[in-house]
Design a protein around this motif. Structure first.
Motif, PDB file in Angstrom:
ATOM      1  N   ARG A 130      -0.309  10.102   7.012  1.00 32.22           N
ATOM      2  CA  ARG A 130       0.941   9.869   6.295  1.00 32.22           C
ATOM      3  C   ARG A 130       1.833  11.096   6.281  1.00 32.22           C
ATOM      4  NH1 ARG A 130      -1.267   6.099   1.392  1.00 32.22           N
ATOM      5  NH2 ARG A 130      -1.356   4.202   2.622  1.00 32.22           N
TER       6      ARG A 130
ATOM      7  N   VAL B  51       2.123  -3.650  -3.507  1.00 35.00           N
ATOM      8  CA  VAL B  51       3.133  -2.932  -4.273  1.00 35.00           C
ATOM      9  C   VAL B  51       4.384  -2.876  -3.409  1.00 35.00           C
ATOM     10  CG1 VAL B  51       3.780  -0.765  -5.349  1.00 35.00           C
ATOM     11  CG2 VAL B  51       1.401  -1.512  -5.425  1.00 35.00           C
ATOM     12  N   ASN B  73      10.215   8.897 -11.599  1.00 34.96           N
ATOM     13  CA  ASN B  73       8.892   8.856 -10.971  1.00 34.96           C
ATOM     14  C   ASN B  73       8.540   7.431 -10.561  1.00 34.96           C
ATOM     15  OD1 ASN B  73       7.858  11.325 -13.283  1.00 34.96           O
ATOM     16  ND2 ASN B  73       8.189  11.605 -11.113  1.00 34.96           N
ATOM     17  N   GLY B  74       8.024   7.309  -9.343  1.00 37.76           N
ATOM     18  CA  GLY B  74       7.594   5.998  -8.864  1.00 37.76           C
ATOM     19  C   GLY B  74       8.731   5.110  -8.414  1.00 37.76           C
ATOM     20  N   GLY B  76      10.201   5.251  -5.564  1.00 34.60           N
ATOM     21  CA  GLY B  76      10.105   4.936  -4.136  1.00 34.60           C
ATOM     22  C   GLY B  76      10.687   5.985  -3.205  1.00 34.60           C
ATOM     23  N   LYS B  77      10.959   7.172  -3.706  1.00 34.92           N
ATOM     24  CA  LYS B  77      11.570   8.205  -2.866  1.00 34.92           C
ATOM     25  C   LYS B  77      10.627   8.652  -1.755  1.00 34.92           C
ATOM     26  CE  LYS B  77      12.052  10.950  -6.410  1.00 34.92           C
ATOM     27  NZ  LYS B  77      11.446  10.123  -7.480  1.00 34.92           N
ATOM     28  N   SER B  78       9.409   9.010  -2.142  1.00 34.26           N
ATOM     29  CA  SER B  78       8.449   9.459  -1.131  1.00 34.26           C
ATOM     30  C   SER B  78       8.166   8.360  -0.123  1.00 34.26           C
ATOM     31  CB  SER B  78       7.139   9.874  -1.783  1.00 34.26           C
ATOM     32  OG  SER B  78       7.374  10.822  -2.782  1.00 34.26           O
TER      33      SER B  78
HETATM   34  N1  LIG Z   1      -0.603   4.973  -1.350  1.00 36.40           N
HETATM   35  C1  LIG Z   1      -0.075   4.079  -2.154  1.00 36.40           C
HETATM   36  N2  LIG Z   1      -0.653   2.885  -2.310  1.00 36.40           N
HETATM   37  C2  LIG Z   1      -0.116   1.971  -3.113  1.00 36.40           C
HETATM   38  N3  LIG Z   1       0.997   2.120  -3.818  1.00 36.40           N
HETATM   39  C3  LIG Z   1       1.629   3.291  -3.703  1.00 36.40           C
HETATM   40  C4  LIG Z   1       1.135   4.334  -2.875  1.00 36.40           C
HETATM   41  N4  LIG Z   1       1.964   5.377  -2.953  1.00 36.40           N
HETATM   42  C5  LIG Z   1       2.941   5.013  -3.811  1.00 36.40           C
HETATM   43  N5  LIG Z   1       2.749   3.745  -4.275  1.00 36.40           N
HETATM   44  C6  LIG Z   1       3.606   3.000  -5.200  1.00 36.40           C
HETATM   45  O1  LIG Z   1       4.902   2.925  -4.673  1.00 36.40           O
HETATM   46  C7  LIG Z   1       5.873   3.123  -5.673  1.00 36.40           C
HETATM   47  C8  LIG Z   1       6.794   4.255  -5.257  1.00 36.40           C
HETATM   48  O2  LIG Z   1       6.056   5.452  -5.150  1.00 36.40           O
HETATM   49  P1  LIG Z   1       6.649   6.790  -4.567  1.00 36.40           P
HETATM   50  O3  LIG Z   1       5.527   7.732  -4.357  1.00 36.40           O
HETATM   51  O4  LIG Z   1       7.487   6.467  -3.395  1.00 36.40           O
HETATM   52  O5  LIG Z   1       7.548   7.280  -5.775  1.00 36.40           O
HETATM   53  P2  LIG Z   1       8.441   8.587  -5.897  1.00 36.40           P
HETATM   54  O6  LIG Z   1       9.829   8.120  -6.080  1.00 36.40           O
HETATM   55  O7  LIG Z   1       8.158   9.517  -4.786  1.00 36.40           O
HETATM   56  O8  LIG Z   1       7.923   9.168  -7.264  1.00 36.40           O
HETATM   57  P3  LIG Z   1       7.757  10.724  -7.713  1.00 36.40           P
HETATM   58  O9  LIG Z   1       9.062  11.141  -8.253  1.00 36.40           O
HETATM   59  O10 LIG Z   1       6.732  10.631  -8.803  1.00 36.40           O
HETATM   60  O11 LIG Z   1       7.286  11.478  -6.535  1.00 36.40           O
HETATM   61  C9  LIG Z   1       5.112   3.386  -6.958  1.00 36.40           C
HETATM   62  O12 LIG Z   1       5.114   2.197  -7.693  1.00 36.40           O
HETATM   63  C10 LIG Z   1       3.722   3.721  -6.513  1.00 36.40           C
HETATM   64  O13 LIG Z   1       2.790   3.208  -7.435  1.00 36.40           O
END
Ligand SMILES: Nc1ncnc2c1ncn2[C@@H]1O[C@H](COP(=O)(O)OP(=O)(O)OP(=O)(O)O)[C@@H](O)[C@H]1O
Ligand SMILES: [Mg+2]
Lengths: 298, 258
Positions: A130, B51, B73-74, B76-78
């Motif tokens: 990833r 998800v 947080n969460g 969906g950015k990452s």
């Molecule tokens: N490996 C995974 N398997 C299943 N669900 C995931 C996984 N990674 C992230 N998610 C889900 O996807 C959604 C978005 O997660 P993401 O990591 O993209 O958030 P983010 O915006 O980067 O948050 P942060 O600011 O905490 O980094 C969340 O609901 C999370 O639970």
């Protein structure tokens, strides 16, 4: 709401159109097989470095380090000898049962460890997958390379055992090289196959130990190959004797030992080994390549 | 529209990303027999959960832009960055298009913790597609830029002995060693100290000057304001706003402080 770029799903087709006009490539597009192969080849240094890294990471935490590469096959051979050579006497009329047994254990062990490690190669490296963009086939291939290294160590042990038990050195020993080369490619194909299979159907991992054990019993590792011809006939015997692991083990025994009874004439064994290798290597590679873009999904 | 003269580097067209999680199964369904039954009947594991992390995102990013990506947080950015990098598959019906191969630099960009920093530099550079000669030539520079050797010879110690800021520095330095058409940075600068942050922000600006596009995910308002003139606000996988950083930041702040 501030808008500089289109964020409307109505404009969908025109966005795709815009991407095409500017020659952008679709993320997650499956490359063609030749393209993928070239890409993989350009990552050969990464594969080698990754394999080395795996070895030093696993041996780095032990005190004896590299010595374990020789010690592990020795202990393995010792355990099997005590159980099958001394306690349960399965040797029948084999002259040099220690060498016979060790050849079987080591050759089968090579494939066994590749399958075990290969089954983890995608799932255990999910963070790496990833995070970085590299051809995913690098991972199962690196795993195979690590095991090739261990196999070479166990072959050194095997040759020592064969010499100590009084087998003469002759030109036939050279056949060891093509036999193990074929098996290495066969194993790489197998590693590619199981790594994709298990990344898709995770449940199969639970079955792998059983499949490997059944496979071992069907490969005349622990008892002479004549065991089968005494008990099975017709298509059943043909089926058992076309087992690629049985064939690879027979080839190694044939190369290193003087008086071994083979299930089939040697040329026929070679032919089958080549057919199996091509089939499994190409099949495994194509199967793995087709899943290339889904491995990050986990 | 302005796209006649500006050259797009990343285009997302109604992109959906769904995670599928296996194996949160109840006890008893993990035995070989149960597994076998499932395989025979062709049923997927009983406990597959989905998800839906990114829900129909569309945008166009142009050459030379630095785009901030914000959201709680969460949100969906990452996930979105991983999809742009082609590391996570996009669902059918939409797509993400990019010029060249985007490179993601993330907090979770796990290198191998059992290995020394030097070996990780080598491995990381090779994984980015450098040749061994280039790697040899750049290793010293990368370690120098990361500054992990400021307190003794840490580059030859395993990475598990590093502080989180030190490994973040090393990861950033590795990724920044290469020219990227599209560089995706996911909070990678967050754990660095002020000195390193300044240095890395300068590097991000340089990378942009080299005609690339940079996406920056950060929870630090300051680093977004300093580096990005455009910002996308993602909330629950949907774009809530996309525009000039000041405008979007203002909207986001009223939302967060509500
Ligand atoms: N490996 C995974 N398997 C299943 N669900 C995931 C996984 N990674 C992230 N998610 C889900 O996807 C959604 C978005 O997660 P993401 O990591 O993209 O958030 P983010 O915006 O980067 O948050 P942060 O600011 O905490 O980094 C969340 O609901 C999370 O639970
Ligand atoms: Mg995140």
């Amino acid at each position: 709401m501030a808008q500089t770029a289109v964020a409307d799903s109505d404009t969908g087709p025109s966005l795709t159109e815009l991407a095409r006009r500017h020659g952008l490539t679709k993320a997650g597009r499956l490359p063609s097989l030749p393209e993928y192969t070239r890409h993989l080849w350009s990552y050969r240094h990464f594969i080698a470095a990754f394999a080395n890294a795996k070895v030093s990471a696993s041996l780095g935490s032990t005190k004896l380090g590299v010595v374990w590469q020789l010690l592990t096959p020795l202990i393995n051979a010792g355990v099997y000898y005590v159980i099958f050579g001394v306690l349960i006497n399965t040797k029948q009329n084999v002259d040099n049962f220690i060498a016979y047994l060790c050849a079987g254990v080591f050759v089968f062990g090579f494939t066994q460890t590749v399958v075990q490690a290969g089954s983890q190669s995608i799932t255990a490296n999910m963070a790496l997958i990833r995070a970085l963009h590299f051809p995913r086939a690098s991972l199962p291939i690196a795993v195979t390379l690590v095991e090739v290294r261990n196999m070479i160590a166990s072959m050194i042990v095997l040759i020592a055992i064969v010499l100590l038990t009084g087998e003469p050195i002759n030109a036939q020993w050279l056949l060891l090289i093509p036999a193990l080369l074929l098996q290495s490619f066969f194993n790489a194909g197998l590693a590619l196959f199981v790594s994709r299979l298990i990344s898709k159907v995770t449940d199969i991992r639970q079955l792998i130990p059983y499949i490997l054990r059944i496979w071992m019993y069907g490969s005349a590792v622990l008892y002479p190959v004549t065991f089968f011809s005494q008990r099975l006939h017709g298509w059943e015997l043909a089926l058992v004797e076309s087992n690629p692991m049985l064939i690879f083990i027979e080839l190694v025994r044939h190369a290193l030992m003087e008086n071994v009874e083979l299930a089939q004439p040697a040329p026929l064994l070679w032919l089958q080994a080549v057919v199996w290798t091509v089939l499994v290597t190409v099949g495994g590679y194509v199967y793995f390549w087709r899943g290339e873009k889904g491995y990050g999904r986990g | 529209m302005a796209d006649s003269e500006r050259e797009p580097t990343v285009i997302a067209d109604n992109a959906h990303v769904v995670y599928r999680i296996y194996g949160s199964a109840a006890a008893g369904s993990q035995t070989p027999l149960a597994s076998f039954k499932r395989i025979i009947t062709g049923k997927k594991s009983a406990a597959v959960r989905e998800v839906h992390a990114v829900k129909g995102v569309s945008f166009v990013a142009y050459k030379g832009e630095a785009i901030g990506l914000i959201g709680t947080n969460g949100s969906g950015k990452s996930t979105l960055l991983r999809a742009i990098a082609g590391l996570l598959p996009v669902e059918r019906g939409g797509g993400i298009f990019a010029a060249g191969q985007p490179s993601l630099l993330g907090v979770n960009a796990a290198l191998m913790n059992d290995l020394s920093g030097e070996r990780n530099v080598e491995l990381g550079c090779l994984a980015m597609g450098m040749t061994p000669a280039e790697v040899k030539q750049q290793t010293a520079d990368i370690i120098e830029f990361s500054g992990i050797n400021e307190r003794g010879d840490f580059s030859s110690l395993p990475m598990k002995t590093y502080s989180s800021g030190m490994s973040a520095r090393l990861r950033f330095s590795i990724a920044a060693a290469k020219k990227h058409d599209v560089l995706l940075i996911d909070e990678a600068l967050a754990t660095g100290d002020a000195k390193f942050r300044k240095r890395s922000e300068q590097r991000v600006r340089d990378l942009r000057q080299e005609a690339g596009t940079v996406f920056l995910v950060s929870h630090s308002e300051q680093s977004i304001r300093d580096t990005c003139e455009r910002t996308i606000w993602l909330e629950s996988g949907v774009i809530r706003a996309d525009g000039a950083t000041d405008d979007v930041m203002k909207e986001y702040e009223t939302y967060v402080n509500k």
